[in-house]
Design a protein around this motif. Sequence first.
Motif, mmCIF file in Angstrom:
data_model
loop_
_atom_site.group_PDB
_atom_site.id
_atom_site.type_symbol
_atom_site.label_atom_id
_atom_site.label_comp_id
_atom_site.label_asym_id
_atom_site.label_seq_id
_atom_site.Cartn_x
_atom_site.Cartn_y
_atom_site.Cartn_z
ATOM 1 N N ILE A 186 0.861 -1.179 0.000
ATOM 2 C CA ILE A 186 0.000 0.000 0.000
ATOM 3 C C ILE A 186 0.898 1.229 0.000
ATOM 4 C CG2 ILE A 186 -1.813 1.264 1.218
ATOM 5 C CD1 ILE A 186 -2.613 -1.367 2.581
ATOM 6 N N LEU A 187 0.738 2.081 -0.999
ATOM 7 C CA LEU A 187 1.490 3.329 -1.068
ATOM 8 C C LEU A 187 0.620 4.470 -0.566
ATOM 9 C CD1 LEU A 187 3.341 3.085 -4.512
ATOM 10 C CD2 LEU A 187 3.996 2.147 -2.289
ATOM 11 N N GLU A 188 1.116 5.219 0.400
ATOM 12 C CA GLU A 188 0.365 6.315 1.004
ATOM 13 C C GLU A 188 1.200 7.593 0.916
ATOM 14 O OE1 GLU A 188 -1.731 9.069 2.575
ATOM 15 O OE2 GLU A 188 -2.668 7.102 2.280
ATOM 16 N N ALA A 189 0.619 8.630 0.319
ATOM 17 C CA ALA A 189 1.356 9.875 0.111
ATOM 18 C C ALA A 189 1.675 10.585 1.420
ATOM 19 C CB ALA A 189 0.558 10.807 -0.806
ATOM 20 N N ARG A 190 0.798 10.470 2.394
ATOM 21 C CA ARG A 190 1.013 11.139 3.667
ATOM 22 C C ARG A 190 1.780 10.217 4.610
ATOM 23 N NH1 ARG A 190 -3.272 12.523 6.427
ATOM 24 N NH2 ARG A 190 -2.706 14.675 6.840
ATOM 25 N N GLN A 191 1.982 10.665 5.830
ATOM 26 C CA GLN A 191 2.780 9.896 6.781
ATOM 27 C C GLN A 191 1.917 9.192 7.817
ATOM 28 O OE1 GLN A 191 5.949 9.395 6.456
ATOM 29 N NE2 GLN A 191 6.426 10.935 4.886
ATOM 30 N N ALA A 192 0.644 8.985 7.500
ATOM 31 C CA ALA A 192 -0.269 8.392 8.478
ATOM 32 C C ALA A 192 -1.380 7.639 7.771
ATOM 33 C CB ALA A 192 -0.871 9.470 9.379
ATOM 34 N N ILE A 193 -1.962 6.679 8.483
ATOM 35 C CA ILE A 193 -3.135 5.955 8.009
ATOM 36 C C ILE A 193 -4.383 6.814 8.242
ATOM 37 C CG2 ILE A 193 -4.606 3.938 8.502
ATOM 38 C CD1 ILE A 193 -2.073 2.437 9.303
ATOM 39 N N GLY A 194 -5.351 6.708 7.351
ATOM 40 C CA GLY A 194 -6.636 7.349 7.615
ATOM 41 C C GLY A 194 -7.188 8.200 6.503
ATOM 42 N N GLY A 195 -6.347 8.667 5.578
ATOM 43 C CA GLY A 195 -6.841 9.449 4.457
ATOM 44 C C GLY A 195 -7.599 10.685 4.902
ATOM 45 N N THR A 196 -8.813 10.835 4.412
ATOM 46 C CA THR A 196 -9.641 11.997 4.730
ATOM 47 C C THR A 196 -9.794 12.186 6.228
ATOM 48 O OG1 THR A 196 -10.885 11.768 2.668
ATOM 49 C CG2 THR A 196 -11.951 12.976 4.457
ATOM 50 N N TRP A 197 -9.910 11.083 6.957
ATOM 51 C CA TRP A 197 -10.199 11.173 8.379
ATOM 52 C C TRP A 197 -8.968 11.530 9.203
ATOM 53 C CZ3 TRP A 197 -15.032 11.849 9.129
ATOM 54 C CH2 TRP A 197 -15.926 11.355 8.183
ATOM 55 N N ASP A 198 -7.800 11.433 8.624
ATOM 56 C CA ASP A 198 -6.598 11.947 9.269
ATOM 57 C C ASP A 198 -6.326 13.383 8.838
ATOM 58 O OD1 ASP A 198 -3.986 11.511 10.761
ATOM 59 O OD2 ASP A 198 -3.241 12.083 8.772
ATOM 60 N N LEU A 199 -6.752 13.732 7.615
ATOM 61 C CA LEU A 199 -6.491 15.068 7.079
ATOM 62 C C LEU A 199 -7.388 16.118 7.709
ATOM 63 C CD1 LEU A 199 -5.183 16.924 4.878
ATOM 64 C CD2 LEU A 199 -7.090 16.274 3.404
ATOM 65 N N PHE A 200 -8.693 15.847 7.780
ATOM 66 C CA PHE A 200 -9.644 16.854 8.249
ATOM 67 C C PHE A 200 -9.634 16.925 9.771
ATOM 68 C CE2 PHE A 200 -12.519 16.383 4.256
ATOM 69 C CZ PHE A 200 -11.559 17.043 3.507
ATOM 70 N N ARG A 201 -9.288 18.087 10.301
ATOM 71 C CA ARG A 201 -9.182 18.267 11.750
ATOM 72 C C ARG A 201 -10.028 19.440 12.244
ATOM 73 N NH1 ARG A 201 -4.614 15.502 13.729
ATOM 74 N NH2 ARG A 201 -4.222 13.759 12.305
ATOM 75 N N TYR A 202 -10.959 19.914 11.454
ATOM 76 C CA TYR A 202 -11.747 21.062 11.877
ATOM 77 C C TYR A 202 -12.726 20.652 12.988
ATOM 78 C CZ TYR A 202 -15.184 19.184 8.496
ATOM 79 O OH TYR A 202 -16.043 18.371 7.792
ATOM 80 N N PRO A 203 -13.181 21.600 13.805
ATOM 81 C CA PRO A 203 -14.054 21.272 14.933
ATOM 82 C C PRO A 203 -15.345 20.588 14.487
ATOM 83 C CG PRO A 203 -13.200 23.494 15.164
ATOM 84 C CD PRO A 203 -12.808 23.029 13.790
ATOM 85 N N GLY A 204 -15.693 19.512 15.184
ATOM 86 C CA GLY A 204 -16.944 18.821 14.934
ATOM 87 C C GLY A 204 -16.915 17.836 13.786
ATOM 88 N N VAL A 205 -15.774 17.648 13.108
ATOM 89 C CA VAL A 205 -15.734 16.783 11.936
ATOM 90 C C VAL A 205 -16.279 15.405 12.301
ATOM 91 C CG1 VAL A 205 -13.311 16.151 12.365
ATOM 92 C CG2 VAL A 205 -14.304 15.855 10.080
ATOM 93 N N ARG A 206 -17.152 14.874 11.445
ATOM 94 C CA ARG A 206 -17.851 13.629 11.743
ATOM 95 C C ARG A 206 -18.375 13.041 10.446
ATOM 96 N NH1 ARG A 206 -22.754 15.490 10.631
ATOM 97 N NH2 ARG A 206 -23.367 17.572 11.317
#
Length: 551
Positions: free
Chosen positions: A40-60
């Motif tokens: 699995i090739l992942e451009a970022r340094q963490a698992i989770g994709g969208t759910w690791d990227l989005f950190r705004y308040p209340g994200v769900r």
Amino acid sequence: MDAAAPAADHVDVLIVGAGLSGIAAGRYVRTQLPAKRFAILEARQAIGGTWDLFRYPGVRSDSDLATFAYAFKPWTQEQAIASGEDILRYIRETATEHDLEREIRFGHRVVRADWSGDDAVWTVEAVREPADGGAPETVRITCGFLFCASGYYRYDQGYAPELPGAGRFAGTLVHPQDWPEDLELEGRRVVVIGSGATAVTLVPALAERAAHVTMLQRSPSYVLSIPSRDPIANRLRRLLGDRRAHALVRRKNIWQQTQVYRLSRRYPRLVRRVLRALQRRALPPGYDVDTHFNPTYDPWDQRLCMAPDGDLFRAIRTGRAEVVTDRIETFTESGIRLASGAELPADVVVTATGLNLLAFGGIELAVDGAPVALPETIAYKGLMLSDVPNLAFAIGYTNASWTLKVDLVCGWLCRLLAHMDAHGYDACVAPRDDPDMPTRPLLDFQAGYVLRSLDRFPRQGGGQPWRLPMSYAEDVAVLRDGPIDDGTLRFTRRGGDQAADRSTMRAPSSSSSASARSPSPGLTSTARTADVSTVTRNPSRSASRAVFRTQ
């Protein structure tokens, strides 16, 4: 595998993306095709994709977790509408449970993939960016089958329309996709520009901390209050256990979603009246529902926005939030002046104006040296591209949970690979035999973020197998229960030896790998028998029953 390891090697299956879809693909390959080597090739340094990227308040999530969770891993929390943090934890738990971390190569951004018909392999080029900030380098890896699990959002930037006078604003201007961790909100006036799911999520969350929040929208969206807990699901878990309860609640919720969608499309005026009645009950007496919550389009022309436990309406009732429907004339130093002449004072402006789409993560594809123009391709069963061999992708539903489709696509992929192994095939392709086939956009959806980018995506045809149905029941009949060899796919052996007729197929040689001699023992009996079925099921007849059967 450690990100610093050399990437110049070969795997049977290469998965691009370690988000919700990529982790599902890794789990399916690991459990159903254990002899396959994959990465699995992942451009970022963490698992989770969208759910690791989005950190705004209340994200769900805006889907219930009985359907947003994987079919194979029950959602066990009391909350049926979960926070982004809980979903991220769930994805990472799945990766750990199936020992997928060692297969992930972090910091690998795939930029190009070239298919060689003579060798029946993809050569994939990626830019590796070390986690320690070292110099990027180009690495190459070959694979027999390429699976794009990167979704369709562009991760490096959100959509930012031209905002007149924005440079004059003396406060803080922020996009939800780039939310700063140290943003101060206490005692500050916040304006959220937008009316989609992100804005509907942000406003009640910000209202808990800010002095006041205004949702500024050009036009309204449909907002539906839903319970954050499912009492039936929670009771069934106590009575039946997690796994059996998950299967039952999943089917119940799929049925409910399907009926609401069908009712909305068939009787839009009725559904519009019901939604307005519910909103009037949730808002203060005399509230101008027709101005702020009555869209010009019909329900499900765009995705309905969900408000768990009516949190947006509650914030409006308490006076901590308001909705303003108007257009921006210009920013000022202290806020926003509207076309009506009114001014909105603001210390913080959040541009919840949407996302940018990026097909296949921006990967450049080529087949035997010829570049692939995505808008000239047609999606086969919504998961392969016409005339592009040994490549599949995952795109979820716009009218239901993304993961419902991902589970079906990953299961179909494993059945396809087992079928190819069993018959000694090295390549498969969905040829576009009719160059005059009528086509239409891949996503038949009126949301602005979709319409802005559709001309850069593949297209779909008018009927099976070239149509992308937004119907879980239809996809179950075609992807899970239908035959792999449906008469459209063309299978070949290395060097271009086409085997169009089973009666002339030669048996795989004794030197073939163990996985090529027989289907993986990890496959279910359905996966084994479907490949050799001589009966083609009618999707329209079986679809109505499909959602009631366990995946």
